[in-house]
Write a protein that holds these residues in place. Structure first.
Motif, short mmCIF file in Angstrom:
data_model
loop_
_atom_site.label_atom_id
_atom_site.label_comp_id
_atom_site.label_asym_id
_atom_site.label_seq_id
_atom_site.Cartn_x
_atom_site.Cartn_y
_atom_site.Cartn_z
N ALA A 1 35.53 57.04 50.36
CA ALA A 1 36.29 56.57 51.52
C ALA A 1 37.43 55.68 51.04
O ALA A 1 37.21 54.76 50.26
CB ALA A 1 35.39 55.80 52.48
N GLU A 2 38.64 56.00 51.47
CA GLU A 2 39.79 55.14 51.16
C GLU A 2 40.21 54.46 52.45
O GLU A 2 40.63 55.11 53.41
CB GLU A 2 40.95 55.98 50.60
CG GLU A 2 40.67 56.52 49.23
CD GLU A 2 41.88 56.40 48.32
OE1 GLU A 2 42.92 55.91 48.80
OE2 GLU A 2 41.78 56.78 47.16
N LEU A 3 40.08 53.13 52.49
CA LEU A 3 40.30 52.38 53.72
C LEU A 3 41.39 51.34 53.54
O LEU A 3 41.54 50.75 52.46
CB LEU A 3 38.99 51.70 54.15
CG LEU A 3 37.77 52.62 54.24
CD1 LEU A 3 36.53 51.81 54.58
CD2 LEU A 3 38.01 53.72 55.27
N THR A 4 42.14 51.09 54.59
CA THR A 4 43.23 50.12 54.54
C THR A 4 42.67 48.71 54.42
O THR A 4 41.77 48.32 55.16
CB THR A 4 44.08 50.23 55.82
OG1 THR A 4 44.61 51.56 55.89
CG2 THR A 4 45.23 49.23 55.80
N VAL A 5 43.22 47.94 53.47
CA VAL A 5 42.75 46.57 53.27
C VAL A 5 43.88 45.54 53.30
O VAL A 5 43.63 44.34 53.22
CB VAL A 5 42.00 46.43 51.93
CG1 VAL A 5 40.73 47.26 51.93
CG2 VAL A 5 42.89 46.81 50.74
N GLN B 1 45.40 50.39 50.37
CA GLN B 1 44.11 51.03 50.55
C GLN B 1 43.32 50.98 49.25
O GLN B 1 43.90 51.01 48.17
CB GLN B 1 44.27 52.50 50.97
CG GLN B 1 44.90 52.67 52.33
CD GLN B 1 45.22 54.10 52.64
OE1 GLN B 1 45.62 54.84 51.76
NE2 GLN B 1 45.07 54.49 53.90
N MET B 2 42.01 50.88 49.39
CA MET B 2 41.15 50.88 48.22
C MET B 2 39.99 51.84 48.46
O MET B 2 39.52 51.99 49.59
CB MET B 2 40.62 49.47 47.94
CG MET B 2 41.68 48.49 47.49
SD MET B 2 42.42 48.90 45.88
CE MET B 2 41.10 48.40 44.78
N PRO B 3 39.50 52.50 47.39
CA PRO B 3 38.42 53.47 47.56
C PRO B 3 37.04 52.85 47.38
O PRO B 3 36.89 51.83 46.70
CB PRO B 3 38.70 54.45 46.40
CG PRO B 3 39.26 53.58 45.33
CD PRO B 3 40.06 52.50 46.03
N PRO C 1 42.25 54.20 41.81
CA PRO C 1 42.08 53.80 43.19
C PRO C 1 43.44 53.74 43.87
O PRO C 1 44.43 53.80 43.19
CB PRO C 1 41.46 52.42 43.10
CG PRO C 1 41.14 52.21 41.69
CD PRO C 1 41.89 53.20 40.89
N SER C 2 43.46 53.55 45.18
CA SER C 2 44.74 53.66 45.85
C SER C 2 45.14 52.48 46.70
O SER C 2 44.33 51.81 47.29
CB SER C 2 44.74 54.89 46.75
OG SER C 2 44.47 56.02 46.02
N LEU C 3 46.43 52.31 46.78
CA LEU C 3 47.07 51.31 47.61
C LEU C 3 47.92 52.06 48.61
O LEU C 3 48.63 52.94 48.20
CB LEU C 3 48.02 50.55 46.72
CG LEU C 3 47.68 49.14 46.34
CD1 LEU C 3 48.90 48.50 45.76
CD2 LEU C 3 47.19 48.41 47.51
#
Length: 390
Positions: free
Chosen positions: A345-349, A334-336, A44-46
């Motif tokens: 969807a990868e959205l800013t959190v 960001q998390m997927p 997952p992504s940051l």
């Protein structure tokens, strides 16, 4: 051109590339994703921007589900919601794109194994070739001028477009085994070379012993395993050598790998803080790093995301002198999440801060010594003054 990382680019220029391992044949360009590694080995992504503009996860999923019920594209509906939200780093990937994104985080890519950069005279040159890759096997060398790609002149194009042409994004021929014809020049001789793209493993970390008593450790991207490679490289540095840590053009990668890399120079302690959906958290270095060897970190406008996390930690903790130009300024988290049609969807959190509490997002990190030209030469001089070179 800068070296690798993985991350979404701002919407609008991202189409055609699922990742951003900024490798000349690997990636398409610039803005990195800080990514976490899950327990199942996936990534997952940051990422880095403020949380002021972000898409609602449920709204994105609902839009995708409704579109599918109407026989329309769930991915396109999700993209429209993300676009309206103003989430600059939000992205929606189809399953194949996201698989490629994850492969890039694992350090794999399809290309010909060369890096490109713009020389001082404006020409596009090969800056490095990967050992054992198609380019090296065909006799392409660092310093060769790259004139055309598949007959298209490249001199007036941005390096990012050159990368796209090398990679073949958007074409059916961008797979391993597809061919690309390079127009090259060396010493006044011009020729064409047909190369076949191959599935390659990135060289995320390279080490060079310099003649002046310094060791250059270049980290092109924080892909899987790169953090431990940095630690091993530091352990192997001769006792009387200082370290030049080159993070220029590093678009980021896995946050866990960035923390491990920072741990090579720290004996525990804070690396960064971040918030995720309102909850404050912290990242800590592992104990046992080298805290005495002189270190100079080279950075530039292509130093992004996870690479900025490392830069901020070493600078704030007084562990490295930073030399170069202001970094990119991408510090959002960001998390997927998987959508009903299988897309992601990868959205800013959230966003992260350096140990001293400085926000990176939209600001970047100012180096201790700002240098616009001959940065490596100046960095070596600084390292020598710190006792890390002759």
């Amino acid at each position: 051109m800068p070296g690798p990382e993985v991350t979404p680019r701002p919407r609008g220029v991202r189409r055609g590339a699922a990742l951003t391992l900024v490798f000349a044949t690997v990636l398409v360009t610039a803005a990195a994703t800080d990514s976490w590694q899950r327990d199942d080995g996936k990534s997952p992504s940051l990422t880095a921007r403020s949380v002021a503009a972000t898409a609602d996860r449920e709204a994105v999923a609902d839009a995708a589900a409704k579109a599918m019920a109407d026989g329309k594209s769930g991915k396109e509906a999700a993209e429209e919601v993300v676009s309206r939200s103003g989430d600059r780093w939000g992205a929606v990937y189809d399953p194949a794109e996201y698989e490629e994104f994850e492969q890039a985080l694992d350090g794999e890519y399809t290309g010909v194994g060369l890096w490109a950069e713009r020389a001082e005279d404006g020409r596009i040159e090969v800056s490095r070739v990967q050992r054992g890759g198609p380019a090296e096997r065909s006799g392409v060398r660092a310093g060769d001028r790259l004139r055309t790609i598949d007959g298209r002149p490249v001199e007036s194009r941005p390096v990012t477009e050159v990368v796209q042409l090398l990679r073949g994004d958007g074409d059916s021929g961008a797979e391993a085994g597809s061919s690309v014809v390079l127009g090259l020049e060396r010493g006044g001789r011009q020729w064409s070379e047909r190369l076949r793209r191959a599935r390659l493993t990135t060289e995320a970390v390279t080490v060079e012993r310099l003649a002046d008593g310094a060791t250059l450790i270049k980290v092109a991207a924080f892909t899987k395993g790169s953090g431990e490679q940095v630690r091993e490289a530091v352990r192997a540095v001769p006792k009387d050598h200082g370290v030049l840590l080159d993070l220029r053009g590093n678009g980021g990668g896995l946050v866990t790998e960035a923390v491990t890399a920072a741990s090579a120079f720290l004996d525990g302690g804070l690396v960064a803080t971040y918030d995720m959906e309102g909850e404050q958290r912290a990242l800590y270095a592992e104990p046992g790093g080298d805290t005495h060897r002189p270190v100079v970190a080279l950075v530039d406008g292509g130093t992004m995301s996870a690479a900025e996390l490392v830069t901020g930690a070493l600078q704030d903790r007084g562990r490295a002198v930073t030399v170069g130009s202001r970094t990119f300024g991408k510090g959002s988290v960001q998390m997927p999440s998987r959508l009903p049609d299988g897309s992601v969807a990868e959205l800013t959190v959230g966003h992260y801060r350096t140990p001293a509490g400085h926000s990176v997002d939209g600001r970047g990190i100012s180096p201790d010594l700002a240098v616009s030209e001959r940065a490596e030469e100046r960095a070596r001089t600084v390292l020598s003054g710190l006792g890390g070179g002759s």
